[in-house]
Write a protein that holds these residues in place. Structure first.
Motif, PDB file in Angstrom:
ATOM      1  N   ARG A  75      -0.872  -3.542  -5.466  1.00  0.00           N
ATOM      2  CA  ARG A  75      -0.948  -2.084  -5.306  1.00  0.00           C
ATOM      3  C   ARG A  75      -2.011  -1.492  -6.222  1.00  0.00           C
ATOM      4  N   ARG A  76      -1.974  -1.953  -7.470  1.00  0.00           N
ATOM      5  CA  ARG A  76      -2.896  -1.416  -8.461  1.00  0.00           C
ATOM      6  C   ARG A  76      -4.350  -1.698  -8.069  1.00  0.00           C
ATOM      7  N   ALA A  79      -5.447   0.499  -5.334  1.00  0.00           N
ATOM      8  CA  ALA A  79      -5.695   1.866  -5.783  1.00  0.00           C
ATOM      9  C   ALA A  79      -7.031   1.998  -6.496  1.00  0.00           C
TER      10      ALA A  79
ATOM     11  N   ASP B 236       2.368   5.272  -4.238  1.00  0.00           N
ATOM     12  CA  ASP B 236       1.855   4.075  -3.561  1.00  0.00           C
ATOM     13  C   ASP B 236       0.340   4.019  -3.648  1.00  0.00           C
ATOM     14  N   THR B 237      -0.302   5.169  -3.350  1.00  0.00           N
ATOM     15  CA  THR B 237      -1.755   5.151  -3.284  1.00  0.00           C
ATOM     16  C   THR B 237      -2.391   5.233  -4.666  1.00  0.00           C
ATOM     17  N   LEU B 238      -1.583   5.497  -5.696  1.00  0.00           N
ATOM     18  CA  LEU B 238      -2.148   5.484  -7.048  1.00  0.00           C
ATOM     19  C   LEU B 238      -1.823   4.172  -7.763  1.00  0.00           C
ATOM     20  N   GLY B 239      -1.449   3.171  -6.986  1.00  0.00           N
ATOM     21  CA  GLY B 239      -1.359   1.829  -7.557  1.00  0.00           C
ATOM     22  C   GLY B 239      -0.008   1.445  -8.114  1.00  0.00           C
ATOM     23  N   ILE B 240       1.071   2.094  -7.663  1.00  0.00           N
ATOM     24  CA  ILE B 240       2.394   1.717  -8.159  1.00  0.00           C
ATOM     25  C   ILE B 240       3.180   1.062  -7.033  1.00  0.00           C
TER      26      ILE B 240
END
Lengths: 261, 342
Positions: A75-76, A79, B236-240
């Motif tokens: 996910r990271r 992003a 979700d879209t910020l990487g978590i």
């Protein structure tokens, strides 16, 4: 498959509890282009964006990002490459505008670390770019819909990703700010070779700012291609069920709708 | 983060320390704050009984008052932190540890422990009540998650709904046990209304052992929690990895709730009201809000418990008192917030 391709979507099907939303869709997206995603309400634009963001998984088919299966990225990591301006933004807690935009740096800041000088500089630059510096100290819950939308665009820009997706992100904005944001996106594409994928309702705006259009219709990809080729009377009739005339001008096509009541 | 947030937190911490010393001196036997500090100091560092102080004081302070005071501090702080986490995760400023049915689960467990005696299964109550309450809370958490798991993204609506369903069933269960218990019912009721009477050093050790890992995990994810409070699509879209982090945080907050309920019974409103107040004071950044909530929750419960212990002629169940103070106060801020939002 060249690694130059940003997205490679292969026979993707998606359904919400047995109802197909997208049916065997395939296409390629290249870097440095502004893609407009158009189609009537409920044609699956948001779903397609979510598939590309990796927040939804296709029931069948595959999505590759830069030659690698999208769901193999963390996910990271995703992003750091993909940013999204979502359609509806509900913020229930009193964060300041500055805090919200700074959250765009989250994937770049290691845990327990404070944001670096560079992170803060990026946030300041983005606030200036979108002309929302004066909102900096305000809390997001006290903003108008349009102001909030610009803040969220700023957050996505501060994420500094090579791909930016907008899910009807300009729907709450007046024409001045819509054009302002689309201009900022265009200049990003020019200066950093970013890829932008934006679901847009206003076809004239899409025609003016996009390089290529993806048209969704009846759960399928109706067509994808350069604006001049895609935007035709026939397409508008078949996909949007409207009678309209497309005028090809020097810069970009212009649509005139037949509004006889 | 607000500029003065850290200052406020330090001030709160100083208030809490002062509050502990003052509260220790209050009660049937009045002890001055200086004497309290003297006794504590000589107990911790000198290893010999303090000179020139009434011989009963060390016993009263160390074995009678301090365990109860420290339990009030830990339970108040824990409930406030758990409430703060639930509110941020469920995107609902009105959520608290009870919304997920966890306290009902703990209460049911405790009621089962108390009723077992009637069927001739005699277990020591100091041991069986916390244990059963804890098991009740954990099993409830598991069931709530199992019901909600049809929704892969574990959305807040699904979780709150399954929490409501499970608590409704559990309330009926508690009602049935009360009916069965007949004469013993007063014990159950007193416990259901929350009480810090009879807190012991064993309780403190138990609760601390559970708190340390849970609070560490929560602080570890504090920044993620900020972003998650904006909704799962954003996080979700910020990487978590939202479903995973949400699960971990819910587990930790539930563990804290279960630990609290198992030693003190149901104490309402702390988890709801403290995060609200503190957001107004220190802002919404969970990295500072969570520690501030712990301290403020501790102060609030210590204050309420000291009133029932030292000032009221008859001991009132602490849960009743917190609801009596907290309910109207909550109405006030809720109204104010509604009017302010217009």
């Amino acid at each position: 498959m060249t690694s130059d391709i940003v997205f490679h979507v292969e026979n993707c099907t998606f359904c919400y509890s047995n109802t197909d939303v997208l049916n065997t869709i395939s296409f390629h997206l290249f870097p440095g282009k502004f893609y407009g995603l158009i189609g009537p309400n409920g044609s699956g634009k948001s779903t397609l964006i979510n598939l590309l963001m990796g927040t939804l998984q296709p029931a069948e088919g595959k999505v590759y990002f830069r030659g690698k299966l999208l769901n193999t990225f963390s996910r990271r990591n995703l992003a750091q490459h993909l940013a999204l301006v979502p359609q509806d933004i509900v913020i229930g807690f009193d964060f300041s505008v500055y805090d919200i935009v700074l959250m765009g740096r989250h994937p770049h800041v290691p845990r327990f670390c404070h944001p670096s000088k560079e992170d803060l500089a990026i946030v300041d630059r983005t606030l200036k770019l979108l002309d929302i510096e004066y909102l900096k100290e305000r809390t997001v819950t006290h903003l108008s819909g349009g102001e909030r939308q610009r803040v969220i665009v700023a957050r996505a820009l501060a994420q500094n990703t090579s791909v930016l997706m907008l899910d009807e992100a300009t729907s709450n904005l007046d024409i001045e700010h819509t054009i302002e944001i689309l201009r900022v996106l265009r200049s990003r594409i020019k200066t950093s070779g970013n890829t932008v994928i934006a679901a847009i309702h206003d076809l004239n705006l899409a025609a003016a700012f996009c390089d290529e259009l993806l048209v969704l219709h009846d759960k399928r990809l109706y067509t994808i291609g350069p604006v001049q080729r895609v935007l035709t009377d026939t397409m508008l009739k078949e996909v949007f069920s409207v009678n309209a005339k497309v005028y090809q001008s020097k810069q970009h096509p212009r649509i005139e709708y037949d509004l006889v009541c | 983060m607000r500029k003065n947030a850290s200052t406020i937190t330090v001030l709160l911490a100083a208030m809490l320390f002062g509050g502990i010393v003052l509260a220790t001196g209050m009660g049937y036997l009045k002890i001055s704050p200086l004497e309290v500090i003297h006794v504590l100091y000589s107990h911790l560092f000198l290893d010999s009984p303090p000179d020139g102080i009434n011989e009963v004081f060390p016993f009263v302070i160390l074995d009678v008052r301090l365990p109860r005071i420290l339990i009030a501090v830990l339970v108040g702080g824990g409930l406030a932190v758990a409430g703060c986490v639930f509110q941020a995760i469920l995107l609902n400023p009105l959520a608290d540890p009870y919304t997920l049915g966890i306290s009902s689960g703990a209460a049911f467990g405790a009621a089962v422990a108390l009723i077992l005696g009637i069927f001739g299964i005699i277990l020591p109550a100091w041991f069986s009540v916390p244990l059963f309450a804890f098991l009740g809370a954990i099993i409830t958490l598991y069931v709530v998650f199992a019901i909600a798991s049809g929704d892969a993204s574990l959305s807040s609506n699904t979780l709150i709904l399954s929490g409501v369903i499970v608590s409704a069933i559990l309330s009926a269960g508690i009602g049935f046990i009360k009916y069965l218990a007949d004469e013993e019912v007063s014990v159950i009721i007193f416990w259901l209304m929350g009480s810090l009477v009879g807190s012991s050093w064993t309780d403190i050790i138990l609760i601390t052992l559970l708190f340390i890992p849970a609070l560490t995990v929560i602080m570890f994810f504090a920044r993620d929690l900020n972003i998650m409070s904006l909704g799962s699509q954003t996080s979700d879209t910020l990487g978590i990895d939202t479903p995973r982090v949400r699960k971990i945080l819910l587990m930790s907050a539930s563990l804290i709730t279960a630990a609290c309920v198992s030693v003190s019974g149901i104490i309402g409103f702390i988890g709801l009201i403290v995060p609200h107040l503190l957001r107004l004071l220190v802002g919404v950044d969970n990295r500072i809000l969570l520690p501030a909530c712990f301290i403020a929750g501790a102060i609030l419960l210590l204050f309420a418990d000291t009133i029932t212990r030292a000032y009221l002629p008859a001991e009132l169940p602490i849960g009743v008192l917190t609801s009596l103070i907290g309910g109207p106060f909550f109405c006030y801020i809720f109204r104010k917030k509604q009017l302010g939002a217009r």
